[in-house]
Motif scaffolding. Structure first.
Motif: not given
Length: 1012
Positions: A728-738
């Motif tokens: 989940a943390a990697l997904a958030d890192w990839l999907a981050a707006k910036d």
């Protein structure tokens, strides 16, 4: 057809660096030698390589690197790897010949002789190598590269007078495109006609041709928004998801088998394919699409229908040949493919190039790479069971948790108040019908042939130590019953037994030859045999029934194979009820005379004083507790009753639920391709020195790329042992707006499928080893627009591109226009997009188009894969597949290509000839070529011949005369009617060779095969 051996692939990856982009600086060697390098060496490697700088990939022992000419010239500790003109003195040749046992590349198996000969020839001819090093990383500013720059929305270009241009600005895309075209002083092709546009649009979005009726309707539609409405209608069609799912499945190298040496079928992999189709059709926003595929179980735990999304992580190959002998190596190699796939697909990044050392060209450290590996260190690939209906999943979760509490060690957490009525109703039923199986207490237990019998806490007996060939157990037990009407023998599994028993035989089986029961009073030494009327059992081995335990024949017996590893029972009804005194004992004689160690491993005995058909088996603690008045029970006794009742309730409710389905996906219950009894805990991942499994360094912390500052490069997790939270943390890192990589990656990928080439022509590599964008401002504008304005909607991105004047331009270049000829001379590769690109139908589109025009296509969606081949046993686990043996009259032959089984290592020759990729590798784009082999295949393959005949029969059935039949054939295939000259030729050819032969010609025409 077979895949190349993994060892060969390993070495070809090792030599990947020999085919890096050719530079312009001179090197010794004639043009012929440079051509030999480019035409012979480079294509050989390019067809098997992908960006990788691993220990197996481009670095040999002693510090030798092969990523540039200077690498092999300077060499490592042992000196130069290549001595130009002298292959016998070149260490590289010694290594690939396996001449030295300490220097063998690849390490597992030699390359084919013809491959070795090519490299020998290359060195003998002077080792011409025109490469030079790529631009190194800027240590002062490692983000000094276009793909790593923060995203910002560029201003729209202000264009000068466009009078000399044929183009127009339909939307923002055209403004950016025309800016560069205008700067070069080029002219553009005009917008294509409607017939061309509708065919192009259908091919692009559906992978199918429009029908003649749809073409006519569009041509005659006076609405100025007719084209725009057509785009919207095609995007809303379920055919869109089927078409674009294949693009994504290529990107993540999804297939229906493991690939590699043990190319085993994955019967449940198809559910990930269906998930992708459905997700694209419902226009799942891109950030959510990322999160679903990496961690649906974390982000959306209540939505069980998303479980197949986890098939993304398991989409790639699985090398089983290493699983049994080197599990740690197997783990690292399997995770390497997962990391490569994830970062390439979502971020267009070659993080895997940092496996042995820091990335040589991009700011990716070796620690970054192993941090990414640590993300995937807590699970494996296998069949993951789930409930497609979230309501069923919720019920299963409730009752599974209840069952776990009821059977666990901490029963005080049971929700007894919630189930108070259920427990009291059960007690009432027991009081009204008190027939229960009383557990007998063994007083003495003897083995006739030397086995050790031991009484356990639950009053069961277990056999251990000596395992004789044959044995007789004699067991004396007491009962509180005053009258016995039936007896019961339970045989129970146990972890100490082979296959968990319940037998002691190696396969878990047992054979009870005869059973005899006696009554013995303490005041008398005389045993009285009890008559047994009949016996029944919950399970009988075929030919070895419980009745055989009463037939007096020692050669027959009761067995339970193949249902080993689970409990079974046998009930014996007595001929007459037996009265019992307080001093009486029941003596059981269990004869096991079959031999071969077919002995009972663990058993428990019961007695009942009434009809055994309605008797209940209760655990000892529960049996003792129900004898007491509720107010006299201890808390432990009340809890024992509650736990038993709730366990039964949970088991009954779970049994009512439909069986879960399975998807080949990421699961904590799998490791090394084997299912585990308990969920796996995340394994420790070490940073390997030079990628060597035998040189572990410090422990890697789950994370991603530290160089980007939009989010921490190392994940701060509440529970480091929670495997799902890492993903989940990697997904958030990839999907981050910036995150600049993610948003640039997806818009470039979508663009590449609409134009046949991305704005950056290396969709999986935005690093210094990849390409640079032809229109960097447009790429950034699209990335920001897609992220902010379209909110990650792929359908809105498609719509923007398809409504642009750029996409709608003609593809064919007229010879009569000098300005256009100048554009072609200046930009022959069409990087500036002054015209649309002419493209052939890909493999699926060609095949599906033939199915449609022949009238056979079956548009049923979803379901298990269609095996369009016959299968027979091959060597080891990999089968033999015969694609020629498939019957094209079979109903499954009409399904769309997206639903066919793709065997990773055994390709379909027909599809392969049309460019279907090798899915052992990531396939971000397909290479289209026109070859003699392809032409012969399209003209002579049984699939084409069969459907030409089907189409001819359809035309003859629907139209009375030949000219009508030929006219309709042209309308179906070329979406137009033939002119007079064409008709005359078609009539003549049909009279000579038949209508099916004409269909064959039309289906092989450039007008059908190529999309203008």
């Amino acid at each position: 057809m077979k895949t190349k051996q993994p060892a060969v692939l390993t070495f070809l990856i090792t030599l990947t660096v020999l085919c890096n982009v050719l530079a312009q600086d001179p090197t010794p060697g004639s043009d012929n030698e440079l051509r030999f390098f480019a035409e012979e060496i480079e294509p050989l490697l390019a067809s098997h390589c992908f960006p990788c700088h691993s220990h197996d990939a481009n670095e040999m022992e002693g510090g030798l690197t092969l990523d540039s000419r200077s690498g092999w010239a300077n060499g490592g500790e042992s000196g130069p790897a290549v001595v130009p003109g002298e292959p016998e003195k070149s260490l590289l040749i010694r290594a690939i010949r396996h001449a030295d046992e300490n220097l063998q590349m690849p390490p597992d198996e030699k390359l084919p002789d013809e491959v070795i000969d090519l490299f020998v020839d290359w060195i003998r001819r002077g080792a011409a190598d025109s490469r030079k090093s790529k631009t190194p990383i800027n240590d002062d500013n490692p983000l000094d590269w276009w793909s790593l720059q923060p995203l910002s929305r560029p201003n729209l270009p202000v264009l000068a007078d466009r009078k000399k241009l044929y183009g127009a600005v339909a939307n923002e895309i055209d403004a950016f495109i025309l800016k560069q075209i205008q700067a070069k002083g080029l002219a553009v092709l005009p917008k294509a006609d409607r017939r061309t546009l509708i065919r192009r649009l259908y091919a692009d979005l559906h992978g199918l041709p429009p029908t003649p009726a749809e073409v006519t309707s569009f041509l005659l539609d006076p609405d100025p928004l007719a084209y725009e409405k057509l785009v919207d209608r095609l995007l809303a069609s379920p055919r869109y998801g089927e078409r674009w799912a294949r693009h994504w499945l290529d990107t993540v190298h999804f297939a229906d088998s493991h690939g590699c040496e043990h190319d085993i079928f994955r019967p449940n992999a198809w559910r990930y394919r269906d998930y992708v189709i459905q997700s694209l059709n419902r226009d799942t926003r891109w950030p959510r699409f990322i999160r679903e595929q990496l961690a649906a179980d974390w982000f959306y735990p209540q939505d069980s229908k998303l479980t197949p999304a986890l098939g993304f992580i398991a989409a790639g190959p699985l090398e089983l040949s290493r699983a049994g002998t080197a599990p740690v190596t197997f783990d690292y190699l399997d995770r390497d493919d997962i990391v490569t796939q994830t970062m390439a697909a979502f971020a267009s990044t070659t993080a895997n190039c940092a496996r042995c050392h820091d990335h040589k060209f991009d700011p990716i450290s070796q620690e970054d790479y192993y941090s990414l590996q640590a993300v995937f260190a807590g699970a494996g690939k296998g069949d993951l069971e789930y409930d497609a209906d979230p309501k069923i999943a919720k019920k299963r979760k409730i009752f599974t948790e209840l069952l776990s509490l009821a059977t666990g060690s901490d029963k005080m957490k049971l929700p007894t108040a919630e189930y108070e009525n259920l427990i009291s109703d059960w007690e009432k039923k027991i009081r009204n019908n008190p027939t229960v199986w009383e557990p007998l207490l063994p007083r003495s237990f003897v083995s006739s042939d030397g086995a050790t019998l031991k009484r356990l806490d639950d009053d069961s007996l277990i056999a251990s130590e000596t395992r004789p060939e044959r044995d007789t157990y004699t067991i004396s037990a007491t009962s509180s019953l005053s009258r016995v009407q039936a007896l019961r023998l339970d045989v129970l599994p146990d972890d100490s037994l082979p296959m968990k028993g319940p037998g002691r035989c190696d396969n878990g089986n047992l054979h009870l030859s005869e059973i005899k029961v006696f009554v013995l009073d303490d005041d008398s030494s005389k045993r009285i045999e009890i008559g047994i009327k009949q016996a029944t059992a919950d399970w009988n081995q075929q030919g070895w029934t419980i009745a055989h335990s009463l037939d007096g024949n020692p050669a027959t017996a009761w067995g339970i194979y193949p249902k080993v590893g689970e409990a079974h029972y046998a009930v014996f009804e007595l001929t007459e009820p037996v009265d019992m005194k307080p001093s009486s004992q029941l003596v059981f004689q269990l004869d096991q005379h079959h031999g071969g160690g077919h002995l009972i491993g663990r058993l428990k005995l019961y007695a009942a004083d009434s009809d055994p058909r309605v008797a209940t088996v209760l655990p000892n603690a529960v049996y003792q507790a129900i004898k007491k008045n509720p107010i006299e029970r201890t808390d432990q006794q009340s809890t024992a009753i509650a736990a038993y009742v709730l366990q039964r309730h949970a088991e009954e409710q779970l049994a009512k639920l439909p069986k879960p389905v399975a998807v080949y996906a990421w699961s904590k219950l799998y490791s090394h391709a084997k299912k585990l009894a308990l969920p796996m805990e995340p394994k420790v991942v070490h940073i390997l020195s030079r990628g060597d499994i035998d040189k572990p360094g410090k422990v890697a912390v789950p994370g991603a790329l530290a160089v980007l500052d939009h989010a921490p490069g190392r994940f701060d997790l509440d529970d480091q042992a929670d495997e799902a939270s890492r993903r989940a943390a990697l997904a958030d890192w990839l999907a981050a707006k910036d995150n600049p990589l993610t948003w640039r990656s997806i818009v470039n990928r979508v663009w590449s499928y609409h134009f046949g080439r991305g704005l950056c022509d290396t969709p999986n590599d935005f690093g210094r080893m990849g390409g640079t964008p032809s229109h960097p401002e447009l790429l950034d504008w699209l990335a920001v627009w897609f992220r902010d304005d379209a909110q990650g909607s792929l359908k809105q991105l498609h719509r923007l591109i398809l409504l642009s004047e750029t996409w709608q331009r003609c593809a064919r270049v007229p010879n009569s226009n000098p300005a256009i000829r100048e554009s072609q001379s200046t930009d022959a590769q069409n990087r500036l997009l002054w015209r649309q690109n002419l493209r052939p139908l890909d493999a699926e589109s060609f095949r599906d188009s033939i199915l449609q025009v022949s009238g056979r296509i079956d548009l049923k969606m979803g379901g298990s894969g269609i095996q369009q081949f016959t299968q027979s046993k091959g060597r080891q686990d990999t089968p033999e597949l015969d694609y020629d043996g498939f019957d094209w009259n079979h109903p499954s032959a009409a399904r769309r290509s997206i639903y066919r089984v793709v065997w990773r290592g055994i390709s379909d020759p027909f599809m392969e000839s049309l460019g279907f990729p090798d899915l052992g590798l990531l396939s971000p784009k397909r290479d289209f070529s026109v070859s003699a082999l392809q032409a012969l295949t399209l003209f002579n393959d049984e699939f084409v011949l069969h459907h030409c005949q089907v189409l001819a029969q359809k035309l003859q059935a629907e139209h009375a005369n030949l000219e009508q039949q030929l006219t309709e054939a042209c309308r179906l295939i070329m979406l137009r009617e033939p002119d007079a000259k064409e008709m005359a030729w078609l009539v003549d050819y049909s009279n000579k060779h038949g209508l099916a032969a004409v269909c064959r010609i039309l289906l092989n025409s450039n007008e059908f095969i190529f999309i203008d």
